[in-house]
Design a protein around this motif. Structure first.
Motif, mmCIF file in Angstrom:
data_model
loop_
_atom_site.group_PDB
_atom_site.id
_atom_site.type_symbol
_atom_site.label_atom_id
_atom_site.label_comp_id
_atom_site.label_asym_id
_atom_site.label_seq_id
_atom_site.Cartn_x
_atom_site.Cartn_y
_atom_site.Cartn_z
ATOM 1 N N PRO A 70 0.725 -1.235 -0.054
ATOM 2 C CA PRO A 70 -0.103 -0.078 0.113
ATOM 3 C C PRO A 70 0.849 1.285 0.003
ATOM 4 O O PRO A 70 2.039 1.276 0.517
ATOM 5 N N VAL A 71 0.337 2.369 -0.520
ATOM 6 C CA VAL A 71 1.065 3.521 -0.311
ATOM 7 C C VAL A 71 1.040 4.217 1.091
ATOM 8 O O VAL A 71 1.928 5.118 1.413
ATOM 9 N N GLN A 72 0.180 3.834 1.754
ATOM 10 C CA GLN A 72 0.166 4.263 3.398
ATOM 11 C C GLN A 72 -0.057 2.741 4.088
ATOM 12 O O GLN A 72 -0.605 1.862 3.760
ATOM 13 N N ARG A 73 0.674 2.847 5.249
ATOM 14 C CA ARG A 73 0.442 1.670 6.204
ATOM 15 C C ARG A 73 -0.465 1.882 7.181
ATOM 16 O O ARG A 73 -0.494 2.834 7.722
ATOM 17 N N LEU A 74 -1.310 0.791 7.395
ATOM 18 C CA LEU A 74 -2.158 0.901 8.585
ATOM 19 C C LEU A 74 -1.437 0.845 9.861
ATOM 20 O O LEU A 74 -0.470 0.231 9.918
ATOM 21 N N VAL A 75 -1.786 1.752 10.874
ATOM 22 C CA VAL A 75 -1.368 1.730 12.003
ATOM 23 C C VAL A 75 -1.183 0.258 12.764
ATOM 24 O O VAL A 75 -0.039 -0.069 13.401
ATOM 25 N N ASP A 76 -2.209 -0.639 12.628
ATOM 26 C CA ASP A 76 -1.966 -1.870 13.155
ATOM 27 C C ASP A 76 -1.945 -3.134 12.141
ATOM 28 O O ASP A 76 -2.337 -4.172 12.378
ATOM 29 N N ALA A 77 -1.258 -2.625 11.157
ATOM 30 C CA ALA A 77 -0.964 -3.686 10.198
ATOM 31 C C ALA A 77 0.113 -4.778 10.810
ATOM 32 O O ALA A 77 0.832 -4.424 11.794
ATOM 33 N N PRO A 78 0.081 -6.063 10.496
ATOM 34 C CA PRO A 78 0.835 -7.026 10.998
ATOM 35 C C PRO A 78 2.505 -6.765 10.786
ATOM 36 O O PRO A 78 2.732 -6.164 9.676
ATOM 37 N N GLU A 79 3.020 -7.004 11.695
ATOM 38 C CA GLU A 79 4.728 -6.700 11.721
ATOM 39 C C GLU A 79 5.382 -8.061 11.107
ATOM 40 O O GLU A 79 6.508 -8.198 10.595
ATOM 41 N N SER A 80 4.581 -9.203 11.241
ATOM 42 C CA SER A 80 5.296 -10.487 10.862
ATOM 43 C C SER A 80 5.687 -10.609 9.436
ATOM 44 O O SER A 80 4.722 -10.392 8.777
ATOM 45 N N PRO A 81 6.764 -11.123 9.034
ATOM 46 C CA PRO A 81 7.339 -11.265 7.557
ATOM 47 C C PRO A 81 6.334 -12.185 7.078
ATOM 48 O O PRO A 81 5.925 -13.297 7.801
ATOM 49 N N GLY A 82 5.774 -12.176 5.684
ATOM 50 C CA GLY A 82 4.990 -12.919 5.108
ATOM 51 C C GLY A 82 3.644 -12.776 5.305
ATOM 52 O O GLY A 82 2.582 -13.627 4.847
ATOM 53 N N GLN A 83 3.070 -11.859 6.232
ATOM 54 C CA GLN A 83 1.657 -11.516 6.982
ATOM 55 C C GLN A 83 1.328 -10.059 5.943
ATOM 56 O O GLN A 83 2.021 -9.180 5.906
ATOM 57 N N GLY A 84 -0.037 -9.973 5.831
ATOM 58 C CA GLY A 84 -0.513 -8.665 5.573
ATOM 59 C C GLY A 84 -0.324 -8.266 4.351
ATOM 60 O O GLY A 84 -0.303 -9.081 3.428
ATOM 61 N N ALA A 85 -0.291 -6.736 3.966
ATOM 62 C CA ALA A 85 -0.335 -6.403 2.627
ATOM 63 C C ALA A 85 1.183 -5.971 2.097
ATOM 64 O O ALA A 85 1.376 -5.508 1.215
ATOM 65 N N GLY A 86 2.175 -6.370 3.038
ATOM 66 C CA GLY A 86 3.530 -6.111 2.762
ATOM 67 C C GLY A 86 3.914 -4.713 3.316
ATOM 68 O O GLY A 86 3.162 -3.975 3.936
ATOM 69 N N ARG A 87 5.156 -4.386 2.965
ATOM 70 C CA ARG A 87 5.473 -2.924 3.258
ATOM 71 C C ARG A 87 6.623 -2.469 2.766
ATOM 72 O O ARG A 87 7.476 -3.267 1.797
ATOM 73 N N TRP A 88 6.915 -1.385 2.607
ATOM 74 C CA TRP A 88 8.062 -0.706 1.801
ATOM 75 C C TRP A 88 9.130 -0.664 2.803
ATOM 76 O O TRP A 88 9.170 -0.232 3.999
ATOM 77 N N ILE A 89 10.246 -1.152 2.435
ATOM 78 C CA ILE A 89 11.771 -0.852 3.131
ATOM 79 C C ILE A 89 12.024 0.398 2.691
ATOM 80 O O ILE A 89 12.698 1.239 3.530
ATOM 81 N N VAL A 90 12.063 0.623 1.397
ATOM 82 C CA VAL A 90 12.643 1.749 0.801
ATOM 83 C C VAL A 90 11.321 2.168 0.064
ATOM 84 O O VAL A 90 11.355 1.742 -1.095
ATOM 85 N N ALA A 91 10.585 3.333 0.219
ATOM 86 C CA ALA A 91 9.431 3.756 -0.329
ATOM 87 C C ALA A 91 9.955 4.669 -1.465
ATOM 88 O O ALA A 91 10.917 5.285 -1.488
#
Length: 187
Positions: free
Chosen positions: A125-146
């Protein structure tokens, strides 16, 4: 110092959003979707604005460390479902695939998924939810370098190849007693 010690930006800037949207056939529609659902992952085509090299998460971390240690750094990088997604120059994916098949020493590199023209990838996502899962392999993913600009620097096939070879060799070389391994990132 490696990429994990730098402050990583997990949100996409307005300029970075415009760059990502330009990969779509319908950039205005893509931006409208992100404005209504900024926390949803999106599928974007490769080959026009960027290619993507997908690698196992731990190996991806080592490749990113090598890219930063050798000087050029990296462009946008994401984590999605236990994989590291490295955004590279358009046309770099088929070139890297060819180099890995051709070069004898590239057998040391684990299989990389090279997404180019005709492929599509899911981006976080272009924005991350505050309560998004922190565990690798779960959720919508995240930007390491956006993405943070309209024209981010993207490595080419040769730069990624050498970083991958150095990363694979560094994992097979026995550690000296005076060396301590880098701690793993928490997220």
């Amino acid at each position: 110092m490696d990429i994990w010690t730098y402050q990583s930006v997990e949100y996409v800037t307005v300029a970075g959003e415009a760059w990502l949207a330009s990969a779509s056939e319908y950039p205005r529609s893509m931006r409208a979707l992100w404005h209504s659902r900024p926390w949803a992952p999106t599928v974007l085509p490769c080959g026009r604005v960027f290619d993507v090299i997908s690698m196992p998460a731990l190996f991806g971390r080592r490749v990113l460390d090598e890219l930063w240690a050798s000087g050029p750094g990296c462009g946008p990088v994401a984590s999605y479902r236990g994989r590291t997604l490295l955004f590279v120059q358009p046309g770099a994916a088929p070139r890297l695939r060819t180099l890995l098949a051709w070069e004898e020493w590239a057998r040391e590199v684990p299989p990389l998924l090279c997404h180019g023209r005709g492929d599509a990838v899911t981006v976080p996502p272009v924005q991350r939810l505050v309560d998004a899962p922190e565990s690798p392999g779960q959720g919508a993913g995240r930007w390491i370098v956006a993405p943070d600009g309209k024209e981010p620097w993207l490595p080419g096939a040769a730069v990624v190849l050498w970083a991958a070879v150095r990363a694979s060799r560094s994992t097979t070389a026995p550690a000296r007693q005076d060396e301590t391994p880098h701690p793993l990132p928490s997220a």
